[in-house]
Design a protein around this motif. Structure first.
Motif, PDB file in Angstrom:
ATOM      1  N   TRP A 102      17.379  38.644  99.876  1.00 37.90           N
ATOM      2  CA  TRP A 102      18.149  38.418  98.661  1.00 37.90           C
ATOM      3  C   TRP A 102      18.382  36.919  98.517  1.00 37.90           C
ATOM      4  O   TRP A 102      18.480  36.192  99.517  1.00 37.90           O
ATOM      5  CB  TRP A 102      19.511  39.120  98.722  1.00 37.90           C
ATOM      6  CG  TRP A 102      19.438  40.608  98.726  1.00 37.90           C
ATOM      7  CD1 TRP A 102      19.650  41.448  97.677  1.00 37.90           C
ATOM      8  CD2 TRP A 102      19.128  41.455  99.847  1.00 37.90           C
ATOM      9  NE1 TRP A 102      19.493  42.760  98.058  1.00 37.90           N
ATOM     10  CE2 TRP A 102      19.173  42.790  99.383  1.00 37.90           C
ATOM     11  CE3 TRP A 102      18.813  41.203 101.191  1.00 37.90           C
ATOM     12  CZ2 TRP A 102      18.911  43.870 100.222  1.00 37.90           C
ATOM     13  CZ3 TRP A 102      18.553  42.281 102.029  1.00 37.90           C
ATOM     14  CH2 TRP A 102      18.602  43.596 101.536  1.00 37.90           C
ATOM     15  N   ARG A 103      18.482  36.453  97.287  1.00 38.09           N
ATOM     16  CA  ARG A 103      18.824  35.045  97.068  1.00 38.09           C
ATOM     17  C   ARG A 103      20.163  34.960  96.341  1.00 38.09           C
ATOM     18  O   ARG A 103      20.520  35.867  95.571  1.00 38.09           O
ATOM     19  CB  ARG A 103      17.739  34.335  96.260  1.00 38.09           C
ATOM     20  CG  ARG A 103      17.630  34.763  94.816  1.00 38.09           C
ATOM     21  CD  ARG A 103      16.611  33.905  94.059  1.00 38.09           C
ATOM     22  NE  ARG A 103      16.514  34.295  92.650  1.00 38.09           N
ATOM     23  CZ  ARG A 103      15.714  35.240  92.193  1.00 38.09           C
ATOM     24  NH1 ARG A 103      14.935  35.902  93.032  1.00 38.09           N
ATOM     25  NH2 ARG A 103      15.681  35.534  90.902  1.00 38.09           N
ATOM     26  N   LEU A 104      20.871  33.906  96.592  1.00 36.64           N
ATOM     27  CA  LEU A 104      22.121  33.649  95.885  1.00 36.64           C
ATOM     28  C   LEU A 104      21.797  32.888  94.610  1.00 36.64           C
ATOM     29  O   LEU A 104      21.178  31.822  94.648  1.00 36.64           O
ATOM     30  CB  LEU A 104      23.075  32.840  96.761  1.00 36.64           C
ATOM     31  CG  LEU A 104      23.819  33.636  97.827  1.00 36.64           C
ATOM     32  CD1 LEU A 104      24.517  32.702  98.791  1.00 36.64           C
ATOM     33  CD2 LEU A 104      24.819  34.570  97.185  1.00 36.64           C
ATOM     34  N   ASN A 105      22.221  33.444  93.489  1.00 35.96           N
ATOM     35  CA  ASN A 105      21.942  32.831  92.197  1.00 35.96           C
ATOM     36  C   ASN A 105      23.208  32.881  91.351  1.00 35.96           C
ATOM     37  O   ASN A 105      23.649  33.955  90.932  1.00 35.96           O
ATOM     38  CB  ASN A 105      20.790  33.562  91.497  1.00 35.96           C
ATOM     39  CG  ASN A 105      20.431  32.936  90.173  1.00 35.96           C
ATOM     40  OD1 ASN A 105      20.501  31.713  90.013  1.00 35.96           O
ATOM     41  ND2 ASN A 105      20.063  33.758  89.204  1.00 35.96           N
ATOM     42  N   ARG A 144      24.207  22.830 106.846  1.00 32.58           N
ATOM     43  CA  ARG A 144      23.866  24.178 106.392  1.00 32.58           C
ATOM     44  C   ARG A 144      24.716  25.192 107.150  1.00 32.58           C
ATOM     45  O   ARG A 144      24.846  25.133 108.372  1.00 32.58           O
ATOM     46  CB  ARG A 144      22.385  24.451 106.626  1.00 32.58           C
ATOM     47  CG  ARG A 144      21.929  25.863 106.236  1.00 32.58           C
ATOM     48  CD  ARG A 144      20.430  25.995 106.377  1.00 32.58           C
ATOM     49  NE  ARG A 144      19.754  25.177 105.385  1.00 32.58           N
ATOM     50  CZ  ARG A 144      19.466  25.565 104.149  1.00 32.58           C
ATOM     51  NH1 ARG A 144      19.797  26.787 103.745  1.00 32.58           N
ATOM     52  NH2 ARG A 144      18.843  24.776 103.314  1.00 32.58           N
ATOM     53  N   LEU A 145      25.315  26.121 106.399  1.00 33.26           N
ATOM     54  CA  LEU A 145      26.089  27.193 107.008  1.00 33.26           C
ATOM     55  C   LEU A 145      25.148  28.341 107.352  1.00 33.26           C
ATOM     56  O   LEU A 145      24.392  28.802 106.499  1.00 33.26           O
ATOM     57  CB  LEU A 145      27.179  27.674 106.052  1.00 33.26           C
ATOM     58  CG  LEU A 145      28.226  26.645 105.622  1.00 33.26           C
ATOM     59  CD1 LEU A 145      29.203  27.266 104.631  1.00 33.26           C
ATOM     60  CD2 LEU A 145      28.968  26.092 106.821  1.00 33.26           C
ATOM     61  N   MET A 196      31.316  29.271  95.669  1.00 32.20           N
ATOM     62  CA  MET A 196      30.917  27.931  95.233  1.00 32.20           C
ATOM     63  C   MET A 196      29.628  27.954  94.415  1.00 32.20           C
ATOM     64  O   MET A 196      29.163  26.904  93.964  1.00 32.20           O
ATOM     65  CB  MET A 196      30.745  27.022  96.450  1.00 32.20           C
ATOM     66  CG  MET A 196      32.040  26.791  97.214  1.00 32.20           C
ATOM     67  SD  MET A 196      31.827  25.620  98.567  1.00 32.20           S
ATOM     68  CE  MET A 196      30.633  26.483  99.584  1.00 32.20           C
ATOM     69  N   GLU A 197      29.051  29.161  94.270  1.00 30.61           N
ATOM     70  CA  GLU A 197      27.815  29.336  93.507  1.00 30.61           C
ATOM     71  C   GLU A 197      26.701  28.428  94.028  1.00 30.61           C
ATOM     72  O   GLU A 197      25.977  27.789  93.267  1.00 30.61           O
ATOM     73  CB  GLU A 197      28.056  29.120  92.006  1.00 30.61           C
ATOM     74  CG  GLU A 197      29.044  30.111  91.415  1.00 30.61           C
ATOM     75  CD  GLU A 197      29.104  30.066  89.897  1.00 30.61           C
ATOM     76  OE1 GLU A 197      28.474  29.183  89.302  1.00 30.61           O
ATOM     77  OE2 GLU A 197      29.775  30.938  89.302  1.00 30.61           O
ATOM     78  N   ARG A 198      26.608  28.380  95.336  1.00 29.32           N
ATOM     79  CA  ARG A 198      25.557  27.601  95.978  1.00 29.32           C
ATOM     80  C   ARG A 198      24.265  28.412  96.077  1.00 29.32           C
ATOM     81  O   ARG A 198      24.302  29.637  96.159  1.00 29.32           O
ATOM     82  CB  ARG A 198      26.002  27.199  97.391  1.00 29.32           C
ATOM     83  CG  ARG A 198      27.193  26.253  97.438  1.00 29.32           C
ATOM     84  CD  ARG A 198      26.762  24.838  97.079  1.00 29.32           C
ATOM     85  NE  ARG A 198      27.896  23.933  97.060  1.00 29.32           N
ATOM     86  CZ  ARG A 198      28.376  23.304  98.120  1.00 29.32           C
ATOM     87  NH1 ARG A 198      27.816  23.492  99.300  1.00 29.32           N
ATOM     88  NH2 ARG A 198      29.398  22.481  98.011  1.00 29.32           N
ATOM     89  N   PRO A 199      23.128  27.750  96.104  1.00 31.08           N
ATOM     90  CA  PRO A 199      21.893  28.476  96.410  1.00 31.08           C
ATOM     91  C   PRO A 199      21.920  28.886  97.880  1.00 31.08           C
ATOM     92  O   PRO A 199      22.676  28.350  98.677  1.00 31.08           O
ATOM     93  CB  PRO A 199      20.792  27.442  96.132  1.00 31.08           C
ATOM     94  CG  PRO A 199      21.470  26.123  96.339  1.00 31.08           C
ATOM     95  CD  PRO A 199      22.881  26.299  95.877  1.00 31.08           C
ATOM     96  N   ILE A 214      23.479  29.193 103.864  1.00 30.30           N
ATOM     97  CA  ILE A 214      24.062  28.563 102.680  1.00 30.30           C
ATOM     98  C   ILE A 214      24.061  27.054 102.866  1.00 30.30           C
ATOM     99  O   ILE A 214      24.647  26.543 103.830  1.00 30.30           O
ATOM    100  CB  ILE A 214      25.524  29.021 102.454  1.00 30.30           C
ATOM    101  CG1 ILE A 214      25.634  30.545 102.457  1.00 30.30           C
ATOM    102  CG2 ILE A 214      26.070  28.428 101.163  1.00 30.30           C
ATOM    103  CD1 ILE A 214      24.981  31.230 101.308  1.00 30.30           C
ATOM    104  N   PRO A 215      23.417  26.273 101.985  1.00 27.85           N
ATOM    105  CA  PRO A 215      23.512  24.820 102.102  1.00 27.85           C
ATOM    106  C   PRO A 215      24.900  24.338 101.720  1.00 27.85           C
ATOM    107  O   PRO A 215      25.494  24.821 100.756  1.00 27.85           O
ATOM    108  CB  PRO A 215      22.450  24.316 101.121  1.00 27.85           C
ATOM    109  CG  PRO A 215      22.283  25.412 100.132  1.00 27.85           C
ATOM    110  CD  PRO A 215      22.554  26.696 100.867  1.00 27.85           C
ATOM    111  N   ALA A 216      25.441  23.404 102.485  1.00 33.05           N
ATOM    112  CA  ALA A 216      26.751  22.819 102.201  1.00 33.05           C
ATOM    113  C   ALA A 216      26.637  21.300 102.272  1.00 33.05           C
ATOM    114  O   ALA A 216      25.597  20.759 102.653  1.00 33.05           O
ATOM    115  CB  ALA A 216      27.794  23.329 103.185  1.00 33.05           C
TER     116      ALA A 216
END
Length: 296
Positions: free
Chosen positions: A246-249, A189-190, A224-227, A183-185
């Motif tokens: 899977w991708r976060l969208n 990056r997390l 946080m609805e992050r990519p 997860i980019p923060a």
């Protein structure tokens, strides 16, 4: 008679010593080591020689049967500790007090005979993992309550991420599963990793600490609805490894097609150039794991 009593007492102390755990603070990199050389009471002046001395100490403790934990010594945290406790940082006693604190809440790994060049990366990785977990936890805690329903967004996101991870592992079937969440923060990056085993139809068995960390990082991305993305690698005896993604969208975990998984794994992330497929690997589509009901 006195000699026999002295010998007996010495032997008893040796037995007790084996039952007292030990913690060794380690300055893992040269920059941290250089910061400590400014203290007159710190007698080392060469990092390589210092690491060898630490390794000799660890071997000596292990030879005595002492259980030893190696903790990452951070000079900045040490100075803050001394300021908050009123201790003089330029004394061995202050360093000992700080290391005792590290044994409770700092990044540490058990010593089991690893050579120092293997122990240092393990300790650094553990520190990064712990910092990632703490940062993701803070992100969730700062989200507050939903303006519409009053629900704690961080808690709801954590519960939802827990359900998603369990569905991922259950749907993946039997085998050894290796999950990675990225997860980019804002600051960094997390990245979290989770390993789990499943034999046949038996319940999936993820590592408890890894599971909590992985779920926390995924929950932060969802809330946080992050990519970002999740990848799953499943290994089983006598069959090719299976890769899924899977991708976060917009706060949802969306399954990738087999082609998208192939493209993601076979493209250099920095240059965009194609990369040869990994032999013995099957690129598979992800599967739907999302809740049917609406979420925050």
């Amino acid at each position: 008679m006195a000699h026999i009593k002295h010998t007996t007492n010495k032997s008893m102390r040796r037995v007790l010593r084996r039952e007292v755990p030990s913690t060794v603070g380690l300055l893992a990199d040269e920059q941290d080591f250089a910061a400590m050389t400014g203290y007159r009471s710190f007698v080392f002046d060469d990092h390589a020689a210092y690491l060898l001395q630490v390794e000799d100490l660890l071997r000596s403790l292990a030879a005595q049967g002492v259980h030893t934990t190696v903790a990452l010594f951070d000079p900045e945290e040490f100075l803050e500790f001394c300021e908050s406790t009123g201790l003089d940082p330029d004394t061995p006693v202050s360093r000992t007090r700080f290391i005792a604190e590290l044994a409770i809440c700092g990044a540490s790994v058990p010593y089991s005979g690893q050579p120092i060049d293997r122990l240092v990366p393990l300790l650094i990785n553990e520190a990064v993992r712990q910092a990632t977990w703490e940062y993701a936890t803070l992100l969730l805690a700062d989200l507050g309550n939903c303006a519409e329903c009053g629900m704690d967004i961080g808690r709801e996101s954590f519960d939802r991420a827990s359900r998603l991870v369990l569905r991922l592992l259950e749907a993946a079937g039997s085998g050894t599963h290796h999950l990675v969440c990225s997860i980019p923060a804002e600051e960094a990056r997390l990245l979290a990793v989770l390993h789990a085993e499943r034999a046949g139809e038996q319940p999936v068995r993820p590592t408890e600490s890894e599971s909590a960390e992985f779920v926390t990082v995924l929950a932060a991305g969802l809330a946080m609805e992050r990519p970002g993305g999740v990848v799953l690698r499943t290994t089983g005896p006598g069959e090719p490894d299976r890769l899924r993604g899977w991708r976060l969208n917009r706060g949802s975990l969306v399954a990738l097609s087999a082609g998208e998984v192939f493209s993601a794994y076979c493209t250099d992330a920095d240059t965009g150039d194609p990369v040869s497929p990994e032999p013995g690997v099957e690129y598979c589509p992800g599967f739907d794991v999302e809740d049917p009901e609406p979420h925050h």
